[in-house]
Scaffold this motif. Structure first.
Motif, PDB file in Angstrom:
ATOM      1  N   TYR A 234     -10.385   1.671   1.013  1.00  0.00           N
ATOM      2  CA  TYR A 234      -8.954   1.442   0.837  1.00  0.00           C
ATOM      3  C   TYR A 234      -8.090   2.549   1.432  1.00  0.00           C
ATOM      4  O   TYR A 234      -6.888   2.351   1.637  1.00  0.00           O
ATOM      5  CB  TYR A 234      -8.613   1.305  -0.652  1.00  0.00           C
ATOM      6  CG  TYR A 234      -9.558   0.436  -1.442  1.00  0.00           C
ATOM      7  CD1 TYR A 234     -10.022  -0.778  -0.927  1.00  0.00           C
ATOM      8  CD2 TYR A 234      -9.994   0.815  -2.713  1.00  0.00           C
ATOM      9  CE1 TYR A 234     -10.897  -1.577  -1.657  1.00  0.00           C
ATOM     10  CE2 TYR A 234     -10.860   0.031  -3.451  1.00  0.00           C
ATOM     11  CZ  TYR A 234     -11.319  -1.163  -2.919  1.00  0.00           C
ATOM     12  OH  TYR A 234     -12.177  -1.944  -3.645  1.00  0.00           O
TER      13      TYR A 234
ATOM     14  N   LEU B  55      -7.052   5.344   0.058  1.00  0.00           N
ATOM     15  CA  LEU B  55      -6.012   5.741  -0.890  1.00  0.00           C
ATOM     16  C   LEU B  55      -5.935   7.257  -1.026  1.00  0.00           C
ATOM     17  O   LEU B  55      -6.919   7.972  -0.837  1.00  0.00           O
ATOM     18  CB  LEU B  55      -6.297   5.127  -2.266  1.00  0.00           C
ATOM     19  CG  LEU B  55      -6.254   3.600  -2.360  1.00  0.00           C
ATOM     20  CD1 LEU B  55      -6.583   3.153  -3.783  1.00  0.00           C
ATOM     21  CD2 LEU B  55      -4.884   3.067  -1.937  1.00  0.00           C
TER      22      LEU B  55
ATOM     23  N   VAL C  96       2.548  -1.692  -7.031  1.00  0.00           N
ATOM     24  CA  VAL C  96       2.775  -2.983  -6.379  1.00  0.00           C
ATOM     25  C   VAL C  96       3.016  -4.042  -7.454  1.00  0.00           C
ATOM     26  O   VAL C  96       2.225  -4.168  -8.399  1.00  0.00           O
ATOM     27  CB  VAL C  96       1.576  -3.377  -5.501  1.00  0.00           C
ATOM     28  CG1 VAL C  96       1.771  -4.762  -4.905  1.00  0.00           C
ATOM     29  CG2 VAL C  96       1.364  -2.339  -4.409  1.00  0.00           C
TER      30      VAL C  96
ATOM     31  N   ARG D 130      -7.752  -1.876  -4.847  1.00  0.00           N
ATOM     32  CA  ARG D 130      -7.110  -1.650  -3.544  1.00  0.00           C
ATOM     33  C   ARG D 130      -5.696  -1.121  -3.711  1.00  0.00           C
ATOM     34  O   ARG D 130      -5.205  -0.337  -2.889  1.00  0.00           O
ATOM     35  CB  ARG D 130      -7.103  -2.955  -2.734  1.00  0.00           C
ATOM     36  CG  ARG D 130      -6.512  -2.786  -1.327  1.00  0.00           C
ATOM     37  CD  ARG D 130      -6.663  -4.063  -0.523  1.00  0.00           C
ATOM     38  NE  ARG D 130      -8.077  -4.396  -0.320  1.00  0.00           N
ATOM     39  CZ  ARG D 130      -8.824  -3.866   0.639  1.00  0.00           C
ATOM     40  NH1 ARG D 130      -8.321  -2.946   1.447  1.00  0.00           N
ATOM     41  NH2 ARG D 130     -10.085  -4.221   0.764  1.00  0.00           N
ATOM     42  N   HIS D 131      -5.019  -1.531  -4.770  1.00  0.00           N
ATOM     43  CA  HIS D 131      -3.635  -1.096  -4.984  1.00  0.00           C
ATOM     44  C   HIS D 131      -3.512  -0.059  -6.105  1.00  0.00           C
ATOM     45  O   HIS D 131      -2.615   0.788  -6.054  1.00  0.00           O
ATOM     46  CB  HIS D 131      -2.749  -2.303  -5.312  1.00  0.00           C
ATOM     47  CG  HIS D 131      -2.640  -3.295  -4.200  1.00  0.00           C
ATOM     48  ND1 HIS D 131      -1.929  -3.034  -3.048  1.00  0.00           N
ATOM     49  CD2 HIS D 131      -3.179  -4.525  -4.054  1.00  0.00           C
ATOM     50  CE1 HIS D 131      -2.014  -4.080  -2.235  1.00  0.00           C
ATOM     51  NE2 HIS D 131      -2.771  -4.999  -2.824  1.00  0.00           N
TER      52      HIS D 131
END
Length: 654
Positions: A42, A44, A53, A128-129
């Motif tokens: 990802y 991050l 998000v 992922r977020h």
């Protein structure tokens, strides 16, 4: 690739690269796997300050619509779990299979963390977020887990402890995650156990609903656990072939895959055919029956249910089973009469009905005035003991000596009991029926051991008897306090608690119930039975619905009783509210303290003045003002709240 900038980032980097073995000992393997995904897949940054998000309102509505069945069955379980963890600072969260937050029960003490970390409807908590976190990591690990503080990948989430459990459908597909998140200093394993139990109850409810028109076999190695979260469930079609098996059933049967059993007859699993189990379940009033596994010969207890349509008497189902007389549609029981549409009450009633014919003690939890004794009386009336005594004892209303006499009987020769010498105690009086012990948490410690002995031995050693008296009682107890806290303080016996909590049901506060309007009408009808022409205005019902009701249903009943007694006409309106209750002085749940009037801009102040004039012209009648302005009452209430207009008092006409 992560550059080790910042304390948290350096910690993650040192652990996953093996540079700090001592620090890495506390990080489970699933956390390290998640950190690597966050870094390598990802990209991050642990120190990212990007806003969480959140999907659009339209997308959230679509997702909720797609998950309507899931949310409806999860909601009562979330409410129950929230009450179990009340005061611990946890919030209960449900996400869909993409990690989008669908439903949320928030602890008031947790609002700050919630706003900082994005615990709001529509927030996306996939890895992922959201990096490593309870919900997102559970989606990938497919197992219950705890993500505690620094185990979160994003630094902004390191104040949280998340306990998450997956929810699977009948095909074994992961459809949701149930999570309890809070700012706990410790990773609490018992919280994870409660979350996992609730997640499996949601699974069970979804499974039973999905196969409501099939034959269902429910089983467990212990008879008292049939109907609970840990039971195994098998669905069979109308020809008697297995169509689905839940994961608890696979675990208890020692099977790895449901496909090994699909399309097989029930005899492949147990030493009994479906027709025989259905017939025996009918004959035994749906008590769990002892049967044996076909492969290992282990004993289990099972009950078979017919398709829901057949239970409702919708004609005889055409099946390849031995014909049986169709069962008539059951009339509404006393328990059903307590269901006015609140999901938590419906869940309580359904659970209580499942154990009506079983010897399982029931513990009712709830604030004073929520109707615990009323629920117990309905249980008694709906049970097979309805023609036997219902005996209630309030353990908080008497001193210890008097409670002892009340429960176990009076000692002969005592002056205080001379007029009732030889009278049996309440436990003996309840023989064959139901004993209701209200406020069990206040039972003196010295008497708790004696009660435990009665429950275990099913006999009473009464002062007036020469030998122990055998008793057959159904026990229902109730409390408004947290018995776990009393156990920790040494005020309540832990062994007695476990003996009482066969089934725990939490009755909701009146302010939290979603069926207030129907409930208010029902209580009013009871109180106005002697004056059938008396009616309530919609504005008055709105006021009653919006009140906090600290005294719950008991307080509501007293208010209605006072209005009926003091009425000057048969149409009760806002002006008839007793002044000492002040129901119109404040809204039920203010989101925050109202700002000063100066905070309104000139346009809003003008709008406020205009609305106040309209309310004054209509003598505070909200319905009249709403019709005049062409809006609904709820819309008008929201506008009044935004403009800081307190609930209007209806003025008398001159």
């Amino acid at each position: 690739m992560l550059q080790p900038v910042g304390t948290h980032a350096r910690f993650i980097y040192s652990v996953i690269r093996g540079a700090s073995r001592d620090e890495g000992k506390g990080a489970p393997e699933f956390v390290k796997r998640s950190w690597l995904r966050c870094l390598d897949e990802y990209g991050l940054d642990p120190n990212s300050n990007a806003e969480p998000v959140v999907v659009s309102r339209q997308e959230l509505l679509v997702r909720k619509e797609q998950s309507l069945e899931l949310v409806s069955f999860a909601d009562p379980e979330m409410a129950h779990l929230y009450r179990q963890l009340a005061g611990s600072g946890h919030s209960i969260i449900l996400t869909d299979s993409d990690g989008v937050l669908l439903s949320y029960y928030g602890d008031p003490s947790f609002k700050g963390a919630a706003s900082r970390t994005g615990l709001v409807s529509g927030a996306v908590w996939s890895e992922r977020h959201g990096g490593t976190n309870g919900m997102g990591t559970c989606l990938l690990e497919r197992a219950p887990l705890i993500i505690h503080r620094d185990q979160h990948f994003l630094a902004r989430n390191t104040g949280l402890t998340c306990c998450a459990a997956p929810v699977f459908d009948h095909r074994g597909e992961l459809i949701a995650v149930l999570d309890a998140s809070g700012e706990s200093d410790r990773a609490q394993q018992h919280t994870l156990v409660l979350v996992n139990m609730s997640a499996q109850m949601i699974e069970n409810r979804l499974f039973l609903h999905r196969f409501r028109d099939a034959f269902v076999v429910r089983f467990h190695s212990r008879p008292e656990l049939v109907g609970t979260w840990s039971e195994g469930i098998i669905a069979l079609d109308l020809s008697g072939a297995i169509t689905a098996v839940d994961r608890n059933a696979l675990f208890q049967l020692g099977c790895k895959r449901a496909d090994d059993l699909i399309n097989a007859p029930l005899e492949r699993v147990f030493n009994i055919s479906l027709p025989a189990l259905v017939e025996r379940s009918h004959r035994k009033s749906f008590h769990a029956l002892p049967i044996y596994e076909a492969r290992h010969r282990g004993r289990v207890f099972a009950v078979a249910q017919e398709p829901e349509s057949r239970q409702r008497g919708a004609g005889v189902t055409q099946v390849a089973l031995r014909e049986e007389p169709s069962t008539p549609t059951e009339s509404r029981s006393a328990l059903d009469e307590l269901d006015f549409g609140d999901p938590l009450m419906a869940r309580n009633i359904e659970a209580a009905k499942r154990v009506l014919s079983r010897d399982i003690p029931i513990l009712l939890l709830g604030e004073t005035g929520t109707g615990k004794e009323l629920f117990a009386r309905a249980l008694h009336a709906a049970s097979g003991r309805a023609d036997k005594p219902f005996v209630a004892v309030n353990c908080a209303s008497m001193p210890e000596a008097e409670i002892q006499n009340e429960l176990f009987g009076f000692r002969p020769g005592r002056i205080a009991a001379a007029t009732r010498e030889g009278q049996p105690g309440k436990i003996v009086q309840a023989d064959g029926g139901m004993l209701f012990l209200d406020e069990i948490g206040d039972l003196p410690y010295a008497l708790q051991a004696r009660l435990l002995r009665v429950l275990e031995e099913r006999e009473v050693i009464a002062p007036v008897a020469e030998a122990p008296i055998k008793v057959d009682i159904r026990l229902v107890s109730a409390t408004h306090c947290r018995l776990e806290e009393k156990i920790r303080r040494g005020e309540f016996r832990e062994d007695l608690f476990y003996r009482l909590q066969g089934l725990m049901l939490a009755l909701p506060r009146l302010a939290d119930r979603t069926d207030k309007r129907a409930l208010i009408r029902h209580v009013f009808a009871q109180e106005a039975a002697a004056a059938p022409k008396v009616s309530l205005s919609e504005d008055l019902i709105d006021a009653l619905c919006n009140h906090q009701w600290p005294g719950n249903i008991r307080q509501l009943r007293n208010v209605l009783r006072a209005m009926i007694a003091l009425r000057t006409s048969d149409f009760l309106d806002l002006a008839d509210l007793p002044s000492d209750y002040g129901l119109y002085l404040r809204p039920a749940q203010p989101a925050a303290p109202a700002p000063e009037m100066d905070s309104l801009n000139p346009l809003r102040r003008a709008e406020r003045e205009a609305l106040l004039r309209e309310l004054d012209l209509e003598h505070g009648n909200v319905s009249h003002v709403a019709r005049k302005l062409g809006v609904g009452r709820n819309t008008l209430y929201r506008k009044m709240h935004r403009l800081h207009i307190k609930w209007p008092v209806k003025k008398p006409l001159h």
